[in-house]
Design a protein around this motif. Sequence first.
Motif, short mmCIF file in Angstrom:
data_model
loop_
_atom_site.label_atom_id
_atom_site.label_comp_id
_atom_site.label_asym_id
_atom_site.label_seq_id
_atom_site.Cartn_x
_atom_site.Cartn_y
_atom_site.Cartn_z
N UNK A 52 0.80 -1.22 0.00
CA UNK A 52 0.00 0.00 0.00
C UNK A 52 0.84 1.27 0.00
N UNK A 53 1.99 1.26 0.66
CA UNK A 53 2.83 2.45 0.68
C UNK A 53 2.25 3.59 1.49
N UNK A 54 1.54 3.29 2.56
CA UNK A 54 0.87 4.34 3.34
C UNK A 54 1.85 5.30 4.01
N UNK B 157 5.02 2.10 -5.93
CA UNK B 157 5.91 1.72 -7.02
C UNK B 157 5.97 2.75 -8.16
N UNK B 158 4.91 3.55 -8.29
CA UNK B 158 4.86 4.55 -9.36
C UNK B 158 5.39 5.92 -8.92
N UNK B 159 5.79 6.03 -7.64
CA UNK B 159 6.37 7.27 -7.14
C UNK B 159 7.67 7.54 -7.90
N UNK B 160 7.82 8.75 -8.38
CA UNK B 160 8.99 9.07 -9.21
C UNK B 160 10.17 9.58 -8.41
N UNK B 161 11.33 9.09 -8.78
CA UNK B 161 12.62 9.59 -8.30
C UNK B 161 13.42 9.92 -9.54
N UNK C 293 10.39 -2.83 -4.74
CA UNK C 293 10.29 -1.77 -5.75
C UNK C 293 10.65 -0.39 -5.22
N UNK C 294 11.03 -0.30 -3.94
CA UNK C 294 11.34 1.02 -3.38
C UNK C 294 12.84 1.27 -3.26
N UNK C 295 13.62 0.64 -4.12
CA UNK C 295 15.08 0.84 -4.18
C UNK C 295 15.45 1.56 -5.47
N UNK C 296 15.16 2.84 -5.58
CA UNK C 296 15.33 3.54 -6.86
C UNK C 296 16.77 3.76 -7.29
N UNK C 297 17.74 3.48 -6.42
CA UNK C 297 19.15 3.69 -6.77
C UNK C 297 19.83 2.40 -7.20
N UNK C 298 19.09 1.31 -7.19
CA UNK C 298 19.63 0.01 -7.57
C UNK C 298 20.12 0.04 -9.02
N UNK D 102 21.85 0.45 -1.83
CA UNK D 102 21.01 -0.54 -1.17
C UNK D 102 20.48 -0.05 0.17
N UNK D 103 20.95 1.09 0.62
CA UNK D 103 20.52 1.64 1.91
C UNK D 103 19.33 2.57 1.78
N UNK D 104 19.07 3.05 0.57
CA UNK D 104 18.01 4.05 0.39
C UNK D 104 16.74 3.39 -0.13
N UNK D 105 15.93 2.90 0.83
CA UNK D 105 14.58 2.43 0.53
C UNK D 105 13.66 3.63 0.71
N UNK D 106 12.79 3.88 -0.23
CA UNK D 106 11.89 5.03 -0.13
C UNK D 106 10.58 4.59 0.50
N UNK D 107 10.46 4.88 1.79
CA UNK D 107 9.24 4.57 2.54
C UNK D 107 8.51 5.82 3.00
N UNK D 108 9.22 6.94 3.06
CA UNK D 108 8.66 8.22 3.51
C UNK D 108 9.15 9.33 2.59
#
Length: 189
Positions: A5-7, A16-20, A91-96, A164-170
């Motif tokens: 859900x990504x709340x 997953x569609x959040x843009x970085x 899917x929240x590892x945009x720097x991978x 690998x340390x930057x998971x986008x949760x907030x």
Amino acid sequence: MCGGEGTRLDAPVEKPLFEVGGTPMVDRVRTALDDSRVDDVYAVVSGHTPATRRHLGSTSASVVDAPGDGYVDDLGYALERVDPPVLTVVSDLPLLDGAVVDRTLARHDHGSLTTCVPAVLKRRLGVGTDTTFTASGRELAPTGVNVVGESDAETTHVTYDARLAVNVNRQSDAAVAEAFARDAGGGRP
């Protein structure tokens, strides 16, 4: 894995569609997998991510519709449909990138492999440390990149790679990822 859900992110789009760096995170992860030695990609979605499912319909990824009962349950659901060993990636590892994926695969020789970063690295970068555990006297945070193998043997690999340390949760995590993407011309710190 792109069915949560990504709340915590509190974004106007599915996580997953959040843009970085102007690109949806799921596309950034997909590019990393395409640039690696991974052969088959399965995108695990759920009823929580219908727009992500539609978005992925235009890619070459096979889509698995999980029940949406949580990460662990959805992962188990997906793993029942493929043969091990299986690389799992959130899917929240945009720097991978592909090289990081290949290094993870090279570390796996049997059983399962959990890739972690020191929690202190996440704190220094200014990103959340929602889940940690202690191993060999160090506080570690799972990265969301793992290999699930055929046996019960488990190995923990510790890396200091910021990608690998930057998971986008907030939103605060997103700001860190955006800074890396901007400074690295596309997100490869």
